[in-house]
Design a protein around this motif. Structure first.
Motif, PDB file in Angstrom:
ATOM      1  N   UNK A 241       0.821  -1.205   0.000  1.00 30.89           N
ATOM      2  CA  UNK A 241       0.000   0.000   0.000  1.00 30.89           C
ATOM      3  C   UNK A 241       0.856   1.256   0.000  1.00 30.89           C
ATOM      4  N   UNK A 242       0.477   2.187  -0.882  1.00 28.95           N
ATOM      5  CA  UNK A 242       1.060   3.514  -0.932  1.00 28.95           C
ATOM      6  C   UNK A 242       0.518   4.218  -2.154  1.00 28.95           C
ATOM      7  N   UNK A 243       0.614   5.520  -2.158  1.00 25.10           N
ATOM      8  CA  UNK A 243       0.176   6.262  -3.332  1.00 25.10           C
ATOM      9  C   UNK A 243       1.073   5.947  -4.523  1.00 25.10           C
ATOM     10  N   UNK A 244       2.335   5.638  -4.257  1.00 27.96           N
ATOM     11  CA  UNK A 244       3.255   5.341  -5.356  1.00 27.96           C
ATOM     12  C   UNK A 244       2.851   4.079  -6.082  1.00 27.96           C
ATOM     13  N   UNK A 245       2.205   3.142  -5.397  1.00 32.31           N
ATOM     14  CA  UNK A 245       1.820   1.888  -6.042  1.00 32.31           C
ATOM     15  C   UNK A 245       0.692   2.084  -7.030  1.00 32.31           C
ATOM     16  N   UNK A 246       0.035   3.252  -7.003  1.00 31.98           N
ATOM     17  CA  UNK A 246      -1.055   3.494  -7.945  1.00 31.98           C
ATOM     18  C   UNK A 246      -0.528   3.990  -9.289  1.00 31.98           C
ATOM     19  N   UNK A 247       0.756   4.331  -9.359  1.00 29.54           N
ATOM     20  CA  UNK A 247       1.321   4.814 -10.608  1.00 29.54           C
ATOM     21  C   UNK A 247       1.443   3.676 -11.598  1.00 29.54           C
ATOM     22  N   UNK A 248       0.990   3.946 -12.810  1.00 26.71           N
ATOM     23  CA  UNK A 248       0.993   2.896 -13.825  1.00 26.71           C
ATOM     24  C   UNK A 248       2.395   2.615 -14.322  1.00 26.71           C
ATOM     25  N   UNK A 249       3.210   3.646 -14.423  1.00 30.50           N
ATOM     26  CA  UNK A 249       4.511   3.489 -15.062  1.00 30.50           C
ATOM     27  C   UNK A 249       5.630   3.406 -14.036  1.00 30.50           C
ATOM     28  N   UNK A 250       5.402   2.779 -12.915  1.00 28.20           N
ATOM     29  CA  UNK A 250       6.447   2.606 -11.920  1.00 28.20           C
ATOM     30  C   UNK A 250       7.581   1.790 -12.515  1.00 28.20           C
ATOM     31  N   UNK A 251       8.761   2.360 -12.479  1.00 29.19           N
ATOM     32  CA  UNK A 251       9.932   1.641 -12.968  1.00 29.19           C
ATOM     33  C   UNK A 251      10.460   0.756 -11.843  1.00 29.19           C
ATOM     34  N   UNK A 252      11.042  -0.391 -12.186  1.00 30.83           N
ATOM     35  CA  UNK A 252      11.560  -1.274 -11.132  1.00 30.83           C
ATOM     36  C   UNK A 252      12.718  -0.651 -10.386  1.00 30.83           C
ATOM     37  N   UNK A 253      12.777  -0.932  -9.109  1.00 28.79           N
ATOM     38  CA  UNK A 253      13.899  -0.473  -8.287  1.00 28.79           C
ATOM     39  C   UNK A 253      15.158  -1.201  -8.742  1.00 28.79           C
ATOM     40  N   UNK A 254      16.172  -0.460  -9.170  1.00 25.62           N
ATOM     41  CA  UNK A 254      17.385  -1.080  -9.704  1.00 25.62           C
ATOM     42  C   UNK A 254      18.256  -1.698  -8.613  1.00 25.62           C
ATOM     43  N   UNK A 255      17.954  -1.411  -7.362  1.00 29.48           N
ATOM     44  CA  UNK A 255      18.646  -2.102  -6.277  1.00 29.48           C
ATOM     45  C   UNK A 255      18.129  -3.538  -6.161  1.00 29.48           C
ATOM     46  N   UNK A 256      16.821  -3.718  -6.400  1.00 27.70           N
ATOM     47  CA  UNK A 256      16.203  -5.044  -6.303  1.00 27.70           C
ATOM     48  C   UNK A 256      16.208  -5.785  -7.635  1.00 27.70           C
ATOM     49  N   UNK A 257      16.135  -5.043  -8.732  1.00 26.76           N
ATOM     50  CA  UNK A 257      16.087  -5.645 -10.062  1.00 26.76           C
ATOM     51  C   UNK A 257      17.095  -4.942 -10.963  1.00 26.76           C
ATOM     52  N   UNK A 258      18.378  -5.312 -10.861  1.00 24.74           N
ATOM     53  CA  UNK A 258      19.413  -4.637 -11.667  1.00 24.74           C
ATOM     54  C   UNK A 258      19.148  -4.777 -13.167  1.00 24.74           C
ATOM     55  N   UNK A 259      19.518  -3.760 -13.907  1.00 27.99           N
ATOM     56  CA  UNK A 259      19.310  -3.770 -15.352  1.00 27.99           C
ATOM     57  C   UNK A 259      20.400  -4.601 -16.017  1.00 27.99           C
ATOM     58  N   UNK A 260      19.984  -5.561 -16.822  1.00 28.39           N
ATOM     59  CA  UNK A 260      20.932  -6.456 -17.492  1.00 28.39           C
ATOM     60  C   UNK A 260      21.730  -5.693 -18.541  1.00 28.39           C
ATOM     61  N   UNK A 261      23.001  -6.038 -18.745  1.00 27.65           N
ATOM     62  CA  UNK A 261      23.805  -5.350 -19.767  1.00 27.65           C
ATOM     63  C   UNK A 261      23.291  -5.657 -21.161  1.00 27.65           C
ATOM     64  N   UNK A 262      23.440  -4.706 -22.043  1.00 24.60           N
ATOM     65  CA  UNK A 262      23.006  -4.893 -23.420  1.00 24.60           C
ATOM     66  C   UNK A 262      23.906  -5.847 -24.180  1.00 24.60           C
ATOM     67  N   UNK A 263      23.398  -6.325 -25.298  1.00 31.08           N
ATOM     68  CA  UNK A 263      24.143  -7.247 -26.156  1.00 31.08           C
ATOM     69  C   UNK A 263      24.685  -6.481 -27.355  1.00 31.08           C
TER      70      UNK A 263
END
Length: 626
Positions: free
Chosen positions: A168-190
């Motif tokens: 629960x939070x107002x932030x969870x209502x945002x449609x375009x929430x980007x993933x937290x990069x601490x919890x879900x690191x961005x994979x390197x490009x190919x």
């Protein structure tokens, strides 16, 4: 590990399949020679049988022993206690939510004051000046073996296991929430790099070593979904030979749901779909729960059977306005009703992703789920052959409302058109234009793209003014089409897989790069002049040609599993690159930007005019369109 003949039946309070390194509480072990009889005749003969069994541990003779019996006092500081939330756990979706865990259970376990685990906890807390010891869950089997007499009796609190719990939070209502990069690191490009393999130059996928190293470290250091703390509580009583060890179990639901969010697809087209209006309140649902881990799926979790419903009782649509001579049959009108509803729906489809994590030795499974609404219109008309699917589709085009122009922010990188794109196999290219004239007459403006020649003659105005655009599937899947798409998007043409290999990791990576570059090119067409756009296309091609020559000169040789840098010979470079000048230099000569007309730069001027500018960017017609 033992052979099958030496496996034994055991008695244990748990019967789940254990994970690697997980300890099972063993009560009794039957001799390995025992095998149950499944033959009915043998069962009648042997209604009972005697087998030998082994109790774990061993008996020791103690010459002198003293037993102290204490009266159990539930209010005592040294009494075992288990506490858990009595209401549903609430986890906030704050910006740094990964830093905290929701406590699922806390347990006070009476221990011997001289126990090794107690002494280790005391030593750690004194050295680290901490109040509790955090258990390394990757190396926790010995700890849970010591505590198995207590943890084997623990059950998951209802506050964390009843259905799915929402974050629960107002932030969870945002449609375009980007993933937290601490919890879900961005994979390197190919990056597809030229290497020599089997004496031939070919593209293979390579990751940026530095980015890959950072990614691997980030994955290892991301917050674990489970957190277990051990703490020796202070004893204020007179009993000095006993200690109270507190076991705290927490679940990082924030980390779980953001791992799931990072797995959802992310693309330009997807972001556009996410912003279309729906019936829902545009919420991303973040949920979590803790359940017992089971290797076999429970019957209640199975997907329901799929049933195909009939539309015999559906109300038929009105005849399409331009179907004057030939009318749709009643069953076709019923199908048209469904198709019109699909095209105008505002009910979203929920994309869903689930991640999970097992707590070692306790057999608890934490699950995080993200449900994201996406507006998807359309469907599949799977009527039988000869049913009239072409006529129904034309009826849909005729009866559907003209789509509204999307907001300006959604049109960035796109050009608006009201036309319906129809992609058909080659053998139906002649049928569709005839069907359009048959049912809709000649007032419908149609564009037919049957080959690359007609594709080259197509202009932006043709597409924007058309009602229907019919394209041969072979055109959109040909090597020439993808090569021209790459050139327009500013991507290296030689990096596109050849021979109709429109699939796989290589193609998907290059194609995604083409779509991104194409959007940027369209935006530049609207902001800059056509001449500047064409110069940008030729500049990109020139840059890629020189970069490719440099890669060929220092190409890597794949020797087994090792990549070895090797210099390609000058003669080989001349043959393969086909661009070495007379003095033996491998570098393409500098482009000539002076003068009028098409420049000569040693790269673009080697292309045929149709391949160099198949879109006619230099023509007055295109300049007028844009």
């Amino acid at each position: 590990c033992t052979s099958g003949e030496e496996d034994s039946f055991i008695f244990s309070p748990t019967c789940h399949r254990t994970n690697y390194g997980e300890y099972r509480d063993l009560k009794l072990k039957v001799d390995h020679s025992f095998r149950p009889a499944f033959d009915k005749a043998l069962l009648k003969e042997k209604q009972s049988m005697t087998v030998s069994a082994l109790l774990p541990g061993r008996w020791e003779v103690v010459e002198q022993a003293e037993i102290k019996i204490r009266e159990y006092d539930a209010s005592s500081e040294l009494a075992a206690k288990v506490s858990s939330p009595c209401t549903k756990l609430t986890v906030p979706m704050s910006q740094d939510g990964w830093k905290s865990c929701a406590e699922v259970l806390s347990c006070n376990i009476p221990m011997d004051a001289n126990d090794k685990l107690v002494r280790q906890c005391r030593r750690y807390t004194s050295q680290a000046s901490a109040t509790a010891t955090e258990v390394n869950l990757q190396k926790s089997s010995d700890i849970f073996k010591v505590l198995a007499f207590a943890t084997s009796r623990l059950s998951i609190p209802k506050a964390a296991s009843q259905d799915w719990l929402s974050l629960s939070s107002e932030e969870s209502q945002r449609l375009h929430s980007d993933p937290c990069r601490k919890c879900s690191p961005e994979a390197p490009g190919i990056k597809w790099t030229l290497v020599t393999k089997g004496g031939k130059l070919q593209y293979v996928p390579m990751e940026d070593g530095k980015k890959a190293s950072v990614y691997e470290q980030s994955v290892k250091n991301r917050p674990h979904p489970w957190k277990v703390h051990l703490q020796v509580l202070k004893n204020n009583g007179d009993v000095t030979d006993r200690a109270m060890l507190q076991l705290q179990i927490g679940c990082n639901a924030f980390s779980l749901v953001h791992r799931a969010l990072g797995l959802l697809p992310d693309s330009l087209a997807r972001k556009t779909l996410l912003q279309l209006p729906t019936k829902s309140s545009h919420e991303c649902n973040y949920e979590w729960r803790v359940v017992p881990y089971a290797e076999k799926q429970a019957d209640g979790d199975k997907f329901p059977k799929l049933y195909l419903t009939s539309n015999k009782k559906d109300k038929g649509a009105q005849q399409p306005p331009n179907f004057k001579k030939y009318k749709l049959r009643p069953e076709q009108l019923r199908s048209l009703t469904w198709m019109l509803a699909q095209e105008s729906t505002t009910t979203p489809f929920y994309e869903e992703e689930v991640t999970e994590s097992i707590l070692p030795s306790l057999n608890w499974l934490a699950e995080g789920r993200v449900k994201r609404p996406v507006l998807v219109r359309g469907g599949i008309v799977a009527d039988e052959v000869g049913y009239g699917k072409t006529a129904i589709t034309l009826g849909l085009i005729d009866a559907a409302e003209e789509p509204k122009v999307a907001p300006k922010e959604l049109l960035e990188g796109f050009m608006h058109t009201k036309a319906t794109l129809v992609i058909v196999p080659a053998h139906l290219m002649s049928q569709w234009p005839k069907e359009i004239e048959k049912f809709l007459g000649t007032q419908i403006r149609k564009v037919v793209v049957k080959d690359m020649s007609s594709f080259n003659n197509l202009t932006v105005a043709d597409v924007q003014n058309a009602d229907i655009v019919i394209v041969n599937f072979t055109v959109l899947s040909s090597d020439k089409y993808f090569a021209r798409l790459a050139r327009l998007a500013g991507v290296n043409v030689n990096s596109v897989p050849k021979g109709g290999k429109t699939g796989g990791r290589h193609f998907d990576t290059v194609y995604k790069e083409c779509l991104t570059g194409l959007g940027k090119r369209v935006s530049s067409m609207e902001e800059e002049g056509i001449s500047d756009v064409f110069d940008g296309i030729e500049d990109d091609a020139y840059m890629h040609a020189n970069t490719e020559l440099e890669e060929k000169a220092t190409a890597m040789r794949l020797d087994g599993k090792k990549a070895v840098y090797k210099s390609v010979s000058e003669d080989q470079s001349k043959v393969e690159a086909g661009s070495a000048n007379t003095n033996g230099s491998k570098k393409i000569k500098a482009k000539n930007s002076s003068g009028s007309g098409l420049r000569k730069d040693g790269v673009n001027d080697k292309l045929d005019k149709k391949d160099r500018d198949p879109w006619g960017l230099g023509s007055s017609t295109v300049k007028k369109d844009l």
